[in-house]
Design an enzyme around this catalytic site. Structure first.
Site, PDB file in Angstrom:
ATOM      1  N   CYS A 235       0.804  -1.301   0.068  1.00 48.48           N
ATOM      2  CA  CYS A 235      -0.158   0.230  -0.119  1.00 48.48           C
ATOM      3  C   CYS A 235       0.829   1.189  -0.156  1.00 48.48           C
ATOM      4  O   CYS A 235       1.510   1.528   1.018  1.00 48.48           O
ATOM      5  CB  CYS A 235      -0.704   0.042   1.168  1.00 48.48           C
ATOM      6  SG  CYS A 235      -1.889   1.567   1.428  1.00 48.48           S
TER       7      CYS A 235
ATOM      8  N   CYS B  22      -0.583   4.283   2.296  1.00 48.95           N
ATOM      9  CA  CYS B  22      -0.277   3.791   3.941  1.00 48.95           C
ATOM     10  C   CYS B  22       1.113   4.225   4.079  1.00 48.95           C
ATOM     11  O   CYS B  22       1.654   4.491   5.194  1.00 48.95           O
ATOM     12  CB  CYS B  22      -0.820   2.526   4.022  1.00 48.95           C
ATOM     13  SG  CYS B  22      -2.148   1.857   3.478  1.00 48.95           S
ATOM     14  N   ASP B  23       2.249   3.406   3.213  1.00 52.19           N
ATOM     15  CA  ASP B  23       3.560   3.528   3.632  1.00 52.19           C
ATOM     16  C   ASP B  23       4.644   4.326   2.869  1.00 52.19           C
ATOM     17  O   ASP B  23       5.683   4.100   3.436  1.00 52.19           O
ATOM     18  CB  ASP B  23       3.883   2.190   3.703  1.00 52.19           C
ATOM     19  CG  ASP B  23       2.938   1.132   4.766  1.00 52.19           C
ATOM     20  OD1 ASP B  23       2.641   1.578   5.585  1.00 52.19           O
ATOM     21  OD2 ASP B  23       2.633  -0.069   4.077  1.00 52.19           O
TER      22      ASP B  23
END
Ligand code: NAP
Length: 309
Positions: free
Chosen positions: A133, A136-137
């Site tokens: 992701c 997200c990261d």
């Protein structure tokens, strides 16, 4: 409590089904395992949902509004993980960790999950350098080198997104031609921060606490290359975008499926009356927010029709 319809999964398919079912005055329960929004919340930029022209719209913001819209029509939301289903009777029974739920119709919109890259040691470095992701990261890899595995729309789009943070993004693809649509490919080829490693797969990942080494293999000549993080960096990022697998294990042996995807007719009816499937979990040719939303609407309207009968 007997619901008219229970919807499993709160991604675009489930949320659209909830909106239509709520608006049709059906007593509707939406059950989500973790966070509403589904897989699309992992997508950084949405460009191809009709009418969506908001600058910087992400999967998260789009589905957040879908969620609010379903709320407006009185849909009940709960969080639970369903562990068993009984579709045999007219009353469908879903058993979860926190309780048992009954309904006259069920809409399965459980979506899909990212497939692992398939290299040795992958699980040990997931969350320690390996991610699925970018939204997200991505920010964890500011000014670091990042590698992206895959050649489809997801890999190339997310590689472009990752250039906001990373020093350099390398797309590792097992062939020498991308699968992504032309428009996305062209953006990537024009991006000075993106380079490509063709005919290459990741064989193994390593490191101390974080990912700092990986072995690549050229699938044409068999040559292997060891990639090591610079001493100053200490680590690099590896993002996997090699497709998705359906979240359908719960329904195995209960519904007709093909390679794990639930088979439906064009009205989203599965092989069991009163059970519908919508979105990425069903067998279909195009898995997008728009087709998931359309599936959800059809499933809810067909459930309403069935209940009227
Ligand atoms: P995908 O289209 O299935 O592509 C997966 C990619 O990973 C392919 O390039 C494939 O290589 C590669 N791959 C598969 N298994 C691999 C393995 N074991 N090792 C290394 N590489 C592997 O998946 P996706 O890109 O996630 O897209 C899924 C669906 O969502 C598609 O229908 C796509 O169009 C859609 N999508 C649309 C958008 C958009 O419209 N903006 C954005 C994202 C996704 P090969 O090419 O050699 O098979």
């Amino acid at each position: 409590m007997l619901y008219d319809v229970i919807i499993l999964g709160a991604g675009p398919a489930g949320l659209s089904a909830a909106l239509y079912a709520g608006r049709a005055c059906l007593k509707t329960l939406l059950i989500e395992k973790a966070m509403p929004g589904g897989q699309i919340t992992l997508t950084s930029d949405i460009e191809n949902y009709p009418g969506q022209l908001l600058e910087g719209e992400s999967g998260f913001t789009l589905t957040e509004r879908m969620n609010q819209q379903a709320d407006k029509f009185g849909v009940e939301h709960i969080y639970d993980e369903i562990t068993a289903v009984d579709f045999a009777g007219a009353e469908k029974v879903l058993t979860g960790v926190s309780g048992e739920y009954r309904a006259r119709a069920v809409i399965i919109a459980t979506g899909a999950h990212p497939r692992p890259i398939g290299c040795e040691n992958e699980a040990a470095f997931t969350g320690r350098g390996i991610s699925y992701c970018a939204t997200c990261d991505g920010a964890f890899f500011r000014d670091l080198p990042v590698y992206v595995v895959g050649g489809g729309d997801s890999a190339v789009e997310e590689a472009i997104y990752l250039t906001r943070f990373a020093r350099e993004v390398t797309i590792i693809h097992r062939r020498e031609k991308l699968r992504a649509v032309k428009g996305i490919q062209e953006k990537a080829f024009a991006n000075g921060k993106i380079r490509f490693l063709w005919n290459t797969v990741v064989e193994r990942v390593d490191g101390d606490t974080a990912l700092s080494e990986m072995t690549l293999r050229n699938v044409v000549n068999g040559e292997t290359t060891l990639i090591r993080a610079d001493e100053a960096d200490g680590l690099f990022g590896l993002f996997g975008f090699v497709g998705y697998a359906p979240n359908s294990a719960l329904f195995e042996g209960k519904l007709e499926m093909e390679h794990g995807y639930i088979i439906t007719d064009e009205d989203m009816r599965t092989s069991i009356p009163g059970v519908f499937a919508a979105g990425d979990v069903r067998k279909k040719s195009l898995r997008q927010v728009i087709t998931a939303a359309a599936d959800g609407a059809i499933a809810a309207m067909q459930a309403a029709r069935l209940l009227e009968e």
